[in-house]
Enzyme design. Structure first.
Site, PDB file in Angstrom:
ATOM      1  N   ARG A   1       1.300   2.859  17.399  1.00 53.30           N
ATOM      2  CA  ARG A   1       0.411   3.627  16.762  1.00 53.30           C
ATOM      3  C   ARG A   1      -1.102   3.180  16.829  1.00 53.30           C
ATOM      4  O   ARG A   1      -1.736   2.796  15.758  1.00 53.30           O
ATOM      5  CB  ARG A   1       0.466   4.017  15.296  1.00 53.30           C
ATOM      6  CG  ARG A   1       2.029   4.496  14.625  1.00 53.30           C
ATOM      7  CD  ARG A   1       2.140   4.893  13.484  1.00 53.30           C
ATOM      8  NE  ARG A   1       1.641   3.681  12.567  1.00 53.30           N
ATOM      9  CZ  ARG A   1       2.449   2.753  11.732  1.00 53.30           C
ATOM     10  NH1 ARG A   1       3.613   2.831  12.113  1.00 53.30           N
ATOM     11  NH2 ARG A   1       1.929   1.811  11.315  1.00 53.30           N
TER      12      ARG A   1
ATOM     13  N   ARG B   1       0.891  -1.383  -0.060  1.00 52.76           N
ATOM     14  CA  ARG B   1       0.153   0.062   0.150  1.00 52.76           C
ATOM     15  C   ARG B   1       0.890   1.247  -0.090  1.00 52.76           C
ATOM     16  O   ARG B   1       1.633   1.352  -0.982  1.00 52.76           O
ATOM     17  CB  ARG B   1      -1.002  -0.143   1.378  1.00 52.76           C
ATOM     18  CG  ARG B   1      -1.985   1.074   1.262  1.00 52.76           C
ATOM     19  CD  ARG B   1      -3.044   0.818   2.196  1.00 52.76           C
ATOM     20  NE  ARG B   1      -2.457   1.313   3.721  1.00 52.76           N
ATOM     21  CZ  ARG B   1      -3.140   1.503   4.764  1.00 52.76           C
ATOM     22  NH1 ARG B   1      -4.211   1.191   4.879  1.00 52.76           N
ATOM     23  NH2 ARG B   1      -2.560   2.040   5.824  1.00 52.76           N
TER      24      ARG B   1
ATOM     25  N   HIS C   1       3.723  -0.352   8.272  1.00 54.21           N
ATOM     26  CA  HIS C   1       2.464  -0.707   8.524  1.00 54.21           C
ATOM     27  C   HIS C   1       2.033  -2.080   8.107  1.00 54.21           C
ATOM     28  O   HIS C   1       2.430  -2.812   6.863  1.00 54.21           O
ATOM     29  CB  HIS C   1       1.393   0.070   7.649  1.00 54.21           C
ATOM     30  CG  HIS C   1       0.052   0.237   8.299  1.00 54.21           C
ATOM     31  ND1 HIS C   1      -0.159   0.617   9.671  1.00 54.21           N
ATOM     32  CD2 HIS C   1      -1.116  -0.127   7.794  1.00 54.21           C
ATOM     33  CE1 HIS C   1      -1.567   0.412   9.837  1.00 54.21           C
ATOM     34  NE2 HIS C   1      -2.002   0.077   8.861  1.00 54.21           N
TER      35      HIS C   1
ATOM     36  N   CYS D   1     -33.871   4.910   5.485  1.00 49.91           N
ATOM     37  CA  CYS D   1     -34.007   5.975   4.650  1.00 49.91           C
ATOM     38  C   CYS D   1     -32.941   6.907   4.928  1.00 49.91           C
ATOM     39  O   CYS D   1     -31.910   6.680   5.694  1.00 49.91           O
ATOM     40  CB  CYS D   1     -35.398   6.653   4.735  1.00 49.91           C
ATOM     41  SG  CYS D   1     -36.545   5.563   4.973  1.00 49.91           S
ATOM     42  N   MET D   2     -32.680   7.961   4.018  1.00 49.62           N
ATOM     43  CA  MET D   2     -31.608   9.017   4.206  1.00 49.62           C
ATOM     44  C   MET D   2     -31.624   9.479   5.607  1.00 49.62           C
ATOM     45  O   MET D   2     -30.447   9.713   6.227  1.00 49.62           O
ATOM     46  CB  MET D   2     -31.800   9.903   3.406  1.00 49.62           C
ATOM     47  CG  MET D   2     -30.311  10.814   3.155  1.00 49.62           C
ATOM     48  SD  MET D   2     -30.581  12.350   2.077  1.00 49.62           S
ATOM     49  CE  MET D   2     -30.833  11.624   0.753  1.00 49.62           C
ATOM     50  N   ASP D   3     -32.523   9.920   6.239  1.00 55.70           N
ATOM     51  CA  ASP D   3     -32.595  10.646   7.480  1.00 55.70           C
ATOM     52  C   ASP D   3     -33.398   9.929   8.658  1.00 55.70           C
ATOM     53  O   ASP D   3     -33.486  10.287   9.861  1.00 55.70           O
ATOM     54  CB  ASP D   3     -33.362  11.959   7.244  1.00 55.70           C
ATOM     55  CG  ASP D   3     -33.000  12.580   6.153  1.00 55.70           C
ATOM     56  OD1 ASP D   3     -31.880  12.967   5.992  1.00 55.70           O
ATOM     57  OD2 ASP D   3     -33.807  12.875   5.250  1.00 55.70           O
TER      58      ASP D   3
ATOM     59  N   TYR E   1     -39.884   2.593   2.540  1.00 54.84           N
ATOM     60  CA  TYR E   1     -39.678   2.499   0.974  1.00 54.84           C
ATOM     61  C   TYR E   1     -39.771   0.995   0.800  1.00 54.84           C
ATOM     62  O   TYR E   1     -39.158   0.065   1.390  1.00 54.84           O
ATOM     63  CB  TYR E   1     -38.449   3.064   0.793  1.00 54.84           C
ATOM     64  CG  TYR E   1     -38.357   4.584   0.638  1.00 54.84           C
ATOM     65  CD1 TYR E   1     -39.336   5.180  -0.071  1.00 54.84           C
ATOM     66  CD2 TYR E   1     -37.279   5.360   1.348  1.00 54.84           C
ATOM     67  CE1 TYR E   1     -39.208   6.714  -0.040  1.00 54.84           C
ATOM     68  CE2 TYR E   1     -37.221   6.612   1.271  1.00 54.84           C
ATOM     69  CZ  TYR E   1     -38.230   7.431   0.548  1.00 54.84           C
ATOM     70  OH  TYR E   1     -38.227   8.797   0.396  1.00 54.84           O
TER      71      TYR E   1
HETATM   72  C1  LIG Z   1      -5.166   3.815  10.866  1.00 60.56           C
HETATM   73  C2  LIG Z   1      -3.689   3.688  11.164  1.00 60.56           C
HETATM   74  C3  LIG Z   1      -3.102   3.389  12.128  1.00 60.56           C
HETATM   75  C4  LIG Z   1      -4.180   2.794  13.405  1.00 60.56           C
HETATM   76  O1  LIG Z   1      -4.845   1.643  13.218  1.00 60.56           O
HETATM   77  P1  LIG Z   1      -5.639   0.707  14.120  1.00 60.56           P
HETATM   78  O2  LIG Z   1      -5.882  -0.643  13.398  1.00 60.56           O
HETATM   79  O3  LIG Z   1      -6.716   1.655  14.066  1.00 60.56           O
HETATM   80  O4  LIG Z   1      -5.015   0.629  15.180  1.00 60.56           O
HETATM   81  C5  LIG Z   1      -1.959   3.014  12.568  1.00 60.56           C
HETATM   82  N1  LIG Z   1      -1.075   3.481  11.590  1.00 60.56           N
HETATM   83  C6  LIG Z   1      -1.425   3.846  10.306  1.00 60.56           C
HETATM   84  C7  LIG Z   1      -0.461   4.091   9.340  1.00 60.56           C
HETATM   85  C8  LIG Z   1      -2.803   4.048   9.988  1.00 60.56           C
HETATM   86  O5  LIG Z   1      -2.919   4.543   8.798  1.00 60.56           O
END
Ligand SMILES: *Cc1c(COP(=O)(O)O)cnc(C)c1O
Length: 374
Positions: free
Chosen positions: A223, A133, A165, A313-315, A266
């Site tokens: 993170r 990615r 990641h 529905c939408m709302d 709907y």
């Molecule tokens: C969203 C994200 C996270 C956090 O991921 P979680 O699975 O919600 O803990 C960490 N690093 C990066 C690069 C992300 O895009």
């Protein structure tokens, strides 16, 4: 409550989750992922709360999210990691945002902004260790390191982070996880050889799932995102003691008796099979209650679970409350921590065939976020 609906955010639950995640981090720093309006929980309030609870850094996807935090007066280190060519990098540097780069073109653009502003850019270099990615592929990593080292020697950038990641950290035992860790360690070794490996450089790879399940992935910083909000990063393994922070509540806009054989909403997907009472819930797919939720999720009204009756529905959508005594203005809980018998977000995600991340980030801007706890 004077609005049709609100998302109640329990800040004490978020604090509890941070305390738990700090134990898992075992001394590593935490960078709270607050992208997408802090997963729908409110960017600024959540950021202030988690920083106070011991998170030391914030991470956003877009530059605009980082700039919004600075505009709100947040002074903690912020990394923005999803950047495109031509964004206002001069503004980002003046705002002291840290920037991620995965290629030499973006790095050059960031360096140009550094020369223009006189501010040395703090950059985190992203390695693609197997997710395919973001990040630089192994074949491009040495060139990125060489470029960064040159720009660092010239004073335009300072490499403050090296990161990657996971693709499958939420699938325990998936072979790619160890493979990505090996690849990350290799990327770190090359960075060291390029002169970018000092102790001031923060190495980070773990999301929530890796933080709670994979000590080898801790490095200098993790993170977490979803776990901060009290939602399980690995649902198959339970809730890890996390507490769901968000409760979504609406007040019935209308309650009325209808006869047997009444077609509802709907397409008349739901037809009453007796005289009954219907309640009108003022939330719809524009607020993040997926149209696809029709017939799939339940809500809590009058102390009992009710299915969604007919199309969302939408709302708005309709619930069938039988002969129970329920009035307009009464509260309906769509999801919460589950303490009063309401569905949890995990139950909604399971029934909708998605993950909790998607549900919370879709709750729309019409729904005020109301903070409880401290
Ligand atoms: C969203 C994200 C996270 C956090 O991921 P979680 O699975 O919600 O803990 C960490 N690093 C990066 C690069 C992300 O895009």
């Amino acid at each position: 409550m004077t609005t049709p609906a609100e998302a109640r955010i329990d800040l004490s639950a978020i604090r509890h989750n941070i305390a738990l995640l700090k134990e898992h981090a075992a001394g590593a720093e935490l960078m709270g992922a607050v992208k997408a309006d802090a997963y729908g929980h409110g960017l600024v309030r959540v950021s202030e709360t988690i920083l106070d609870a011991g998170v030391s850094r914030l991470g956003t996807a877009t530059l605009s999210e980082g700039l919004a935090l600075r505009a709100a007066g947040v002074t903690a280190p912020i990394l923005s990691w999803l950047l495109t060519p031509g964004e206002p990098y001069d503004e980002a540097l003046r705002a002291d945002l840290e920037l991620s780069a995965a290629g030499v073109a973006l790095l050059a653009e960031i360096a140009a902004a550094a020369w223009a502003t006189g501010v040395t850019a703090k950059v985190h270099l992203e390695a693609d260790t197997g997710m395919s990615r973001g990040g630089a592929q192994p074949a491009a990593w040495p060139e990125l390191l060489a470029c960064a080292a040159r720009l660092q020697a010239e004073g335009a950038v300072e490499v403050v982070g090296l990161w990657s990641h996971f693709a499958c950290a939420d699938i325990p035992g998936h072979p790619s996880v160890e493979g990505q860790l090996d690849a990350f360690e290799q990327a770190l070794k090359l960075a060291e050889q390029a002169g970018l490996g000092g102790s001031q450089v923060i190495r980070h790879v773990a999301n929530s799932a890796a933080l709670v399940s994979l000590p080898r992935a801790r490095f200098d910083l993790a993170r977490p995102g979803i776990a901060m909000y009290g939602l399980s990063p690995i649902p198959e393994q339970g809730d890890f003691g996390l507490r769901q922070a968000m409760t979504l509540v609406a007040r019935l806009a209308l309650v009325k008796r209808v006869p047997d054989h009444s077609g509802v909403s709907y397409g008349h997907l739901y037809v009453t099979d007796r005289e009954t009472t219907l309640g009108l819930v003022p939330l719809g797919y524009a607020d993040g209650i997926l149209r696809h939720a029709t017939g799939r999720v339940e809500v809590l009204a009058g102390g009992r679970r009710r299915a969604i009756a007919g199309r969302v529905c939408m709302d708005q959508f309709v619930i069938d409350v039988d002969d129970d005594v329920i009035g307009s203005g009464d509260e309906v809980i769509l999801f919460g921590p589950g303490k009063d018998g309401e569905p949890t977000l995990q139950e909604w995600a399971d029934n909708l065939g998605t993950i909790t991340h998607e549900i919370v980030t879709k709750i729309g801007a019409r729904v005020p976020r109301v903070y409880e706890g401290t």
